[in-house]
Design a protein around this motif. Structure first.
Motif, short mmCIF file in Angstrom:
data_model
loop_
_atom_site.label_atom_id
_atom_site.label_comp_id
_atom_site.label_asym_id
_atom_site.label_seq_id
_atom_site.Cartn_x
_atom_site.Cartn_y
_atom_site.Cartn_z
N GLY B 318 0.81 -1.23 0.00
CA GLY B 318 0.00 0.00 0.00
C GLY B 318 0.84 1.27 0.00
O GLY B 318 0.46 2.26 0.64
N ASN B 319 1.98 1.23 -0.68
CA ASN B 319 2.91 2.38 -0.71
C ASN B 319 3.27 2.86 0.71
O ASN B 319 3.37 4.06 0.97
CB ASN B 319 2.31 3.55 -1.49
N TYR B 345 -2.64 9.45 11.37
CA TYR B 345 -2.24 9.90 10.02
C TYR B 345 -2.12 8.73 9.04
O TYR B 345 -1.31 8.77 8.11
CB TYR B 345 -0.92 10.68 10.08
N ALA B 346 -2.92 7.69 9.27
CA ALA B 346 -2.81 6.46 8.47
C ALA B 346 -2.87 6.75 6.97
O ALA B 346 -2.05 6.23 6.20
CB ALA B 346 -3.93 5.51 8.86
N ASN B 352 -4.58 1.74 2.44
CA ASN B 352 -5.08 0.43 2.89
C ASN B 352 -5.65 -0.40 1.74
O ASN B 352 -5.50 -1.62 1.71
CB ASN B 352 -6.14 0.66 3.97
N GLN B 353 -6.27 0.31 0.77
CA GLN B 353 -6.92 -0.40 -0.35
C GLN B 353 -5.88 -1.07 -1.27
O GLN B 353 -6.20 -2.02 -1.98
CB GLN B 353 -7.75 0.59 -1.20
N GLU B 362 -4.33 -7.83 7.37
CA GLU B 362 -5.08 -8.21 8.58
C GLU B 362 -4.19 -8.07 9.82
O GLU B 362 -4.62 -7.58 10.86
CB GLU B 362 -5.55 -9.66 8.43
N HIS B 363 -2.94 -8.50 9.67
CA HIS B 363 -1.99 -8.41 10.78
C HIS B 363 -1.80 -6.95 11.21
O HIS B 363 -1.80 -6.63 12.41
CB HIS B 363 -0.66 -9.04 10.34
N LEU B 364 -1.67 -6.07 10.23
CA LEU B 364 -1.51 -4.65 10.53
C LEU B 364 -2.74 -4.09 11.24
O LEU B 364 -2.63 -3.39 12.25
CB LEU B 364 -1.24 -3.86 9.24
N GLU B 365 -3.91 -4.45 10.70
CA GLU B 365 -5.16 -3.96 11.31
C GLU B 365 -5.32 -4.46 12.75
O GLU B 365 -5.71 -3.71 13.64
CB GLU B 365 -6.36 -4.39 10.46
N ASN B 366 -4.99 -5.74 12.96
CA ASN B 366 -5.07 -6.30 14.32
C ASN B 366 -4.10 -5.59 15.26
O ASN B 366 -4.45 -5.27 16.40
CB ASN B 366 -4.72 -7.79 14.32
#
Lengths: 202, 390
Positions: B318-319, B345-346, B352-353, B362-366
């Motif tokens: 996601g750059n 500042y995500a 994310n897309q 998923e790991h990052l979101e968790n």
């Protein structure tokens, strides 16, 4: 003729000893000169620092702060200054990028002199890092209610220098008074200043 | 005849004694490699996606009252552990591979086995060597944090590195004394100190003292070293110390001592380099140009050099932007993020897309959903692949 080499050797040794003694004396002289220069240079730097500090203190004393300026407290949130301070406020202002040992020694001195327990002290901190506020709270065991995070609105009314400093906020006039920029190397002067604050504002 | 021999012997002794060598004057320029930094060869971000292995680690460092980190000055990944220097707390925290807090070196005090401050540190086997800039001592603590050794090093030290048994300590024109050295080496085995690059105090008051972000960078058993007002990169190995590279900028480079007033003036000039990193294939020179941090990436094999913003990006993830990083001796890019920045500042840091690897996403979101803004930093560690050109 038989003793000529011996005579030459003795003369040679004599010349070498003489040259070495001259060289040694010259070194000593240079060292002495250098020590004097170094002392002079350090004195000059001290004078420069003190002058700079006093000039900055003069700049800040008497300056007024808008009572509507917002300030953030991790316990009570972001509110205008006047909501938080109904008495004169004694403030230590610092940032998370300043000299760590300076901030450390000042907070410890405040603690030793019972400022956190008996006096109206608050710590105003300029930081973009919330963890730093938590770290200050836990590391120095400071009540969260005394910790404030400044907003850009307040920061632009204060001095942007590389060292932590104290001041008193006069709540009637909303003016800054008794600014003091401590020098880490002169803790006695800082204690004298803090004792003065105790006497004047108690 | 005997007297003649004595005379001859004395003369030989005199000649030998007068031939005292100066280590810094032995260097010859002929072996220097030129790094030409052409500022017109400029791109925005360097994309590391082709240089890294597909799998990488996202680690939230544990947070509790015993291991709250204020500000990270240096991070080392050694013995499968993260050693983190918190310069405000003057402690070295140790976390394992999954971010669990293991222990910390926290022996601040005025006692004989204690230190006042930590300017830098290195890890050798399981020992932690620190430099206390307040007492000017190099101290060694074992894995139980008991003091093993103490060496007086008078030169203020900003950065440290280790090559085999040699601890390297650097300063950067920071000295009021008569003479000093930019670099000092302490051999752990034979307890010998060696000094390099002597200098005298700059005879002008009010000169700004510059502290570099990273003066040493190590690959294998070889280390590069830099300091101010000298555009040479020195290579240090266990047996050798030589000037290896000389860098020049195509324009606007002026690295010289500045007074406070000159330092504060707005200038278009590039005032020296801030940090140095290297990988097997490249040397990364970090500098500031018109207030903006930039990097020059020099390819050691081809001699090519290009200029980028100092931010890396990972187009496969996601750059994802990499702002603050350390490059380890084992060819890993260790990047750091405050949870507060990643949460608030995500959208500026990554898209994310566009994250292709769904398990990583998923790991990052968790990870982000389990941290608070005031928690310890999150580490993302990339391993450079064998095919890497970086």
């Amino acid at each position: 003729m038989k003793y000529l080499p011996l005579v030459i050797t003795i003369i040679l040794l004599g010349v070498l000893s003489f040259l070495y003694s001259q060289y040694y004396e010259l070194r000593l002289l240079c060292k002495q000169c250098h020590m004097e220069n170094k002392t002079l240079a350090l004195e000059k730097i001290d004078l420069y620092i003190y002058t700079d500090f006093r000039e900055n203190e003069l700049k800040l004393n008497g300056k007024s702060i808008s009572p509507a300026s917002l300030i953030n407290n991790s316990k009570h949130g972001t509110l205008p200054l006047k909501e938080y301070f109904d008495n004169d406020g004694f403030i230590l202002y610092f940032t998370d990028f300043q000299c760590d040992l300076c901030v450390d020694s000042l907070i410890k001195t405040l603690d030793e002199m019972n400022f956190f327990r008996d006096h109206n002290i608050s710590l105003w901190i300029k930081t973009s890092n919330t963890r730093y506020l938590s770290w200050v709270e836990k590391n120095y065991n400071v009540n969260r209610g005394l910790l404030f995070r400044t907003t850009p609105e307040i920061e632009e009314q204060l001095l942007d220098i590389e060292l932590p400093y104290f001041f008193v906020l006069d709540i009637e006039s909303m003016r800054i008074n008794s600014t003091f920029i401590p020098l880490k190397e002169n803790s006695n002067l800082t204690r004298e200043y803090l004792n003065n604050i105790k006497e004047k504002y108690e | 005849m005997t007297i003649n021999k004595i005379v001859l012997l004395l003369l030989i002794v005199c000649v030998v004694l007068s031939c005292k060598s100066d280590k810094t004057s032995q260097f010859e320029d002929k072996d220097l490699m030129e790094i030409y930094i052409d500022l017109s060869k400029h791109s925005d971000f360097y994309d590391i996606s082709k240089d890294i292995e597909q799998d990488f680690d996202i680690i939230a460092l544990e947070t509790n009252d015993d291991c709250l980190i204020s500000h990270i000055r240096k991070i080392l990944y050694v013995n499968d552990l993260y050693y983190i220097l918190d310069d405000k707390g003057a402690s070295v925290f140790i976390f394992n591979n999954d971010g669990t807090f293991m222990s910390k070196l926290d022996r601040k005090g005025l006692g004989p086995d204690e230190y006042i401050n930590i300017a830098s540190f290195i890890v050798k086997d399981k020992d932690i060597w620190i430099y206390d800039d307040m007492t000017k001592r190099l101290l060694c603590y074992d894995s139980a944090f008991d003091k093993k050794e103490e060496i007086k090093i008078d030169i203020p030290t900003f950065d440290m590195a280790i090559i085999k048994d040699d601890i390297l300590l650097s300063t950067n024109w920071f000295w009021y004394g008569e003479n000093s050295y930019q670099l000092k080496k302490y051999n752990i085995r034979n307890k010998e100190k060696t000094e390099y690059l002597s200098y005298s105090r700059i005879e002008q008051d009010d000169i700004v003292q510059i502290m570099k972000e990273n003066q040493f960078t190590t690959v294998g058993d070889s280390c590069l070293f830099m300091y101010s007002y000298d555009n040479t990169l020195y290579q240090i190995t266990a047996d050798d110390f030589i000037p290896r590279y000389r860098y020049t900028f195509s324009e606007r480079f002026d690295d010289k001592p500045l007074t406070n007033q000159e330092f504060e003036e707005v200038s278009d000039l590039i005032r020296g380099i801030d940090a140095l990193y290297q990988t097997v294939h490249s040397i990364i020179i970090k500098y500031t140009d018109k207030g903006e941090p930039k990097i020059a990436i020099y390819n050691k094999e081809t001699g090519d050099c290009s200029v980028y913003l100092s931010i890396f990006t990972n187009s496969d993830f996601g750059n994802f932007k990499i702002y603050r990083y350390f490059i380890s001796n084992d060819q890993e890019i260790i990047s750091l993020y405050d949870p507060e920045t990643l949460i608030n500042y995500a959208s500026e840091i990554y898209d994310n897309q566009k994250i292709k690897d769904l398990s990583k996403k998923e790991h990052l979101e968790n990870t982000l959903s389990n941290v608070n803004i005031a928690d310890n930093p999150i580490i993302i560690k990339y391993k450079l692949s064998n095919k890497s050109k970086l």
